[in-house]
Design a protein around this motif. Structure first.
Motif, PDB file in Angstrom:
ATOM      1  N   ARG A  21      73.430 -84.909  45.629  1.00 14.22           N
ATOM      2  CA  ARG A  21      73.264 -86.290  45.172  1.00 14.22           C
ATOM      3  C   ARG A  21      72.796 -86.329  43.717  1.00 14.22           C
ATOM      4  NH1 ARG A  21      72.356 -91.373  47.859  1.00 14.22           N
ATOM      5  NH2 ARG A  21      72.034 -92.909  46.201  1.00 14.22           N
ATOM      6  N   GLN A  22      71.878 -85.454  43.374  1.00 13.63           N
ATOM      7  CA  GLN A  22      71.396 -85.418  41.986  1.00 13.63           C
ATOM      8  C   GLN A  22      72.523 -85.083  41.019  1.00 13.63           C
ATOM      9  OE1 GLN A  22      68.136 -82.643  41.889  1.00 13.63           O
ATOM     10  NE2 GLN A  22      66.766 -83.951  43.111  1.00 13.63           N
ATOM     11  N   GLU A  25      74.931 -88.153  40.715  1.00 14.15           N
ATOM     12  CA  GLU A  25      74.364 -89.238  39.915  1.00 14.15           C
ATOM     13  C   GLU A  25      74.341 -88.874  38.438  1.00 14.15           C
ATOM     14  OE1 GLU A  25      70.640 -90.174  41.764  1.00 14.15           O
ATOM     15  OE2 GLU A  25      71.584 -91.603  43.142  1.00 14.15           O
ATOM     16  N   SER A  26      74.173 -87.592  38.160  1.00 19.07           N
ATOM     17  CA  SER A  26      74.244 -87.143  36.766  1.00 19.07           C
ATOM     18  C   SER A  26      75.657 -87.323  36.222  1.00 19.07           C
ATOM     19  CB  SER A  26      73.822 -85.677  36.673  1.00 19.07           C
ATOM     20  OG  SER A  26      74.024 -85.172  35.368  1.00 19.07           O
ATOM     21  N   LEU A  28      77.828 -89.465  37.216  1.00 17.52           N
ATOM     22  CA  LEU A  28      78.152 -90.894  37.123  1.00 17.52           C
ATOM     23  C   LEU A  28      77.614 -91.530  35.845  1.00 17.52           C
ATOM     24  CD1 LEU A  28      77.572 -92.056  40.817  1.00 17.52           C
ATOM     25  CD2 LEU A  28      79.752 -91.912  39.615  1.00 17.52           C
ATOM     26  N   PRO A  32      75.980 -97.094  39.130  1.00 19.64           N
ATOM     27  CA  PRO A  32      75.320 -97.114  40.446  1.00 19.64           C
ATOM     28  C   PRO A  32      76.097 -96.300  41.483  1.00 19.64           C
ATOM     29  CG  PRO A  32      75.500 -99.329  39.534  1.00 19.64           C
ATOM     30  CD  PRO A  32      76.343 -98.447  38.677  1.00 19.64           C
ATOM     31  N   PHE A  33      75.415 -95.411  42.171  1.00 20.10           N
ATOM     32  CA  PHE A  33      76.031 -94.570  43.203  1.00 20.10           C
ATOM     33  C   PHE A  33      76.662 -95.431  44.299  1.00 20.10           C
ATOM     34  CE2 PHE A  33      75.829 -92.413  47.287  1.00 20.10           C
ATOM     35  CZ  PHE A  33      76.324 -91.147  47.014  1.00 20.10           C
TER      36      PHE A  33
END
Length: 693
Positions: A21-22, A25-26, A28, A32-33
């Motif tokens: 997930r980390q 998100e980086s 992206l 927003p995820f």
């Protein structure tokens, strides 16, 4: 030769969800995820981009094993592994001879059972003379045992199951089929049928049931007892949710309505002193399946699980839900019907993987007319290939063990159970239908989907996306309805009229005897009391997803037939190919979905060239197509030139952003872009062209 062992985990070490997930998100970069990677169903279920063991509640399998409570993973321990699924094809041709040929062709081609859908007149319990306008509509013109005998000529009735769709006339239709079995010498222990008693589905579809609910439950109870006593391989009741599904119901609503209907039937049968286990054993559930295959598979799994929960609450013995699936009418299209082969394949696949015992594969041309021999062959071969070449039936619960599917099944269970409880609190399914609550729920659920269809967020290939204006329609040979009606009247007139009411404890036996003497299904229905009372409800109207766009295409066809050409749009493709191709392709696709002929070209270097070409195009609408880079300098002169050349409407392909006011002042009337309301735009332009009134 190497002796080293390949170990993938050495090169790809395990990564836990939080680490993944980390990293996502980086990547992206602040987007927003949930907005970018989480999708949402119309049931309100969030679909995550990845699932793992963390999504399994307690580290065990909460959904059991096939053939055991709660039956989520299948109603039987071995499922269809040994014999395959029962491939059941539907027949509705009003010409009995033509229908017989189609039936024989299906059976010779691998079909294992049949559904006989009787015409609207018979389903309403009225005779041909009473309702000529309903005779032969949407069904077989089979009114007597002799008609069924002709329809099923050369069919070995002891070898196949017959499903009957007789609407409100389920009791006399069952008696007439039994009379045919007697005539053919088929013993009761060999005869197989689904008699299809489903009065609430009739009430929902027609808005009227030609008897009281008390009468309906009495007839169902009689049918259940008679079927159990005489035909142990047959079922009396069919809980069919097609009417709700085709009106736009979500998967959760589909399940909830099935449960609520079945519970209403259990209560009604209990009031007629039918034991609950006897009632449950006589039920077949029929679900329509669309093109969202994961959701469809989860729907069948969730339905079995919740039905097991209902039976437990009712004190009934555990029993798996017997399921029949059919490709949804709402996803089938009249335009570019060959794409329906893909839709039908997906639906049939989902039915088999979801654990259906019976699967109906729909001919690809059914939405536009009576199926022909070729489309019937493709329909039955679809299931045959899934079984015999893909071996889909050889795997028990193929989706079992998928964290995603297990989570989706559980989520659907929760959503459906909540809806079911709401119906129960409102007094049950019959009361909810009569009050209009079910229609309101479906309308509310369909509204966001209708918006997505209009904006092409939910595209329909061959209709709203990638339309083909030059397609050749599938050729159908419509029957001579006048001749068929005259023949039906003659057959019915030869039957001795009987007006005595059928009453007592052996009404079905009396019906069978009367049918053997030539009584029609409608005559038996009226002798049983149909049409003396009625139950009314708000009609559940069907919504074919493609219908709004197909209506525009129909209007365009009518215009071309009258005027010799379609309404046209001129594509003012500006600048080099690299600058205009993307939006020119988008605009062509956009307008052809509404029946406009797009006049295209290789592009223009300046406004004068575009204006001159527009004058020669014969179009009233012009669409400027180019890139955001060229638009600021190009739009004002091109829009002004097109207006001066006589364009009634100038459209710009692309979102205007901050330039909207300036470009409107320059002459642009409309803007088309992704997520705009395609349907509304096309309707308005067709009205301006006087193609639509």
């Amino acid at each position: 030769m190497t002796t080293s062992k390949l170990t993938v985990t050495d090169d790809f070490p395990p990564v836990d969800y939080d680490t993944w997930r980390q990293q996502v998100e980086s990547d992206l970069k602040g987007a927003p995820f949930d907005r970018k990677l989480v999708s949402h169903t119309y049931e309100g279920i969030d679909i995550q981009p990845v699932y793992s063991s963390k999504d399994q509640l307690d580290g065990t399998d909460p959904l059991g094993v096939p053939g055991a409570v709660p039956f989520t993973r299948g109603a039987h321990p071995m499922g269809p592994i040994m014999c395959g699924v029962d491939q059941r094809q539907e027949h509705t041709h009003p010409d009995l001879e033509a229908a017989n040929q189609a039936i024989l062709g299906d059976l010779e081609g691998g079909v294992t059972s049949l559904t006989l859908r009787l015409d609207k007149a018979t389903r309403a319990g009225v005779s041909v003379e009473q309702a000529e306008d309903l005779a032969g509509v949407d069904g077989l013109m089979a009114y007597r045992v002799e008609d069924l005998d002709e329809l099923l000529e050369k069919v070995h009735l002891e070898l196949i199951e017959i499903g009957i769709d007789a609407g409100a006339s389920y009791l006399p239709a069952a008696a007439t089929l039994a009379a045919l079995w007697n005539k053919r010498g088929v013993p009761g222990e060999a005869a197989r049928a689904s008699f299809g008693a489903d009065p609430l589905a009739t009430l929902a579809a027609d808005g009227r049931l030609p008897m009281s609910m008390g009468q309906a439950y009495r007839q169902m109870a009689e049918l259940v007892r008679w079927t159990k006593a005489n035909y142990p391989k047959s079922t009396a009741i069919c809980v069919n949710t097609a009417v709700y599904h085709n009106a736009g119901a979500t998967a959760a609503q589909d399940i909830a309505f099935a449960l609520a209907t079945a519970v209403d039937y259990l209560r009604g049968l209990e009031s007629e002193d039918v034991a609950i286990d006897d009632a449950v054993s006589q039920m077949l559930f029929r679900f329509s399946i669309g093109t969202h295959h994961f959701l469809a598979i989860a729907k069948l799994r969730a339905a079995r699980s919740l039905w097991s929960r209902v039976l437990q609450a009712c004190g009934a013995a555990p029993r798996g839900m017997r399921i029949h699936t059919r490709t949804s009418d709402r996803v089938m299209t009249q335009r570019d019907p060959y794409v329906n082969m893909l839709r039908n394949t997906v639906a049939s696949f989902a039915g088999i993987v979801g654990g259906a015992e019976i699967v109906t594969s729909v001919p690809f041309d059914e939405a536009s007319g009576l199926p022909n021999a070729f489309s019937r062959r493709i329909a039955r071969n679809t299931v045959l290939i899934l079984q015999e070449e893909s071996h889909m039936h050889r795997v028990l619960d193929a989706s079992g063990g998928s964290w995603f599917m297990d989570d989706l099944t559980t989520e659907l269970c929760e959503k459906a159970w909540e809806i079911f409880q709401g119906i129960e609190k409102a007094g049950g399914m019959a009361a909810a239908l009569q009050s209009g609550a079910i229609a309101e729920q479906i309308d509310a659920a369909y509204a966001p989907r209708a918006k997505d269809i209009a904006k092409r967020r939910e595209g329909i290939t061959g209709v709203s996306e990638f339309p083909n204006l030059t397609e050749e329609p599938v050729k159908h040979s419509p029957p001579d309805m006048d001749a068929l009606l005259a023949g039906a009247k003659k057959r019915v007139a030869a039957t001795a009229p009987t007006a005595d009411a059928i009453d007592g404890d052996d009404r079905l036996a009396q019906c069978v005897a009367a049918a053997e003497q030539g009584a029609t299904i409608a005559a038996l229905a009226q002798r049983l009391g149909l049409q003396q009372e009625s139950t009314d409800a708000k009609v559940i109207e069907p919504h074919a997803f493609a219908q709004p766009f197909e209506e525009l295409r129909d209007a365009s066809d009518a215009w071309m037939e009258k005027h010799g050409n379609r309404p046209r749009v001129f594509l003012a493709n500006m600048g080099p190919v690299a600058h205009h191709t993307a939006r020119a392709t988008y605009a062509k696709n956009f307008f052809e979905a509404g029946g406009f002929e797009a006049v295209t070209n290789e592009g223009f270097a300046d406004a004068d060239a575009a204006t001159a070409a527009f004058k020669e195009s014969g179009a009233n609408v012009a669409v400027i197509c180019s890139s955001d880079k060229l638009y600021p300098d190009m739009v004002p002169p091109v829009a002004g030139g097109l207006k001066a050349a006589g364009a009634k409407t100038v459209v710009l392909a692309g979102h205007p952003g901050d330039n909207e006011a300036a470009w409107r002042q320059a002459g642009v009337d409309r803007f088309i872009f992704i997520k705009c309301d395609v349907l509304a735009t096309l309707r308005e332009l067709l009205r301006e062209e006087e193609v639509l009134s």
